[in-house]
Design a protein around this motif. Structure first.
Motif: not given
Length: 55
Positions: A23-31, A36-43
């Motif tokens: 179990x480990x945390x993962x935090x994805x940051x897109x700068x 928003x739609x592209x951000x969701x697709x990339x994530x």
């Protein structure tokens, strides 16, 4: 019974057919200026790739 998890550490559940789970945390940051739609697709692609890599 699943033990409490604090932080990034392996958790071993003993018994017949037991598995080792990490179990480990993962935090994805897109700068940047990303729609928003592209951000969701990339994530979603990142999560899918991580799932595939760990499967």
């Amino acid at each position: 019974m699943v033990p409490e998890v604090e932080g990034a550490e392996p958790v071993l559940v003993s018994g017949p057919g037991a598995d080792l789970h990490y179990h480990f945390p993962i935090h994805v940051v897109l700068a940047g200026d990303i729609a928003e739609e592209t951000r969701r697709d990339i994530a979603a692609e990142i999560w899918d790739a991580l799932h595939d890599a760990l499967a």
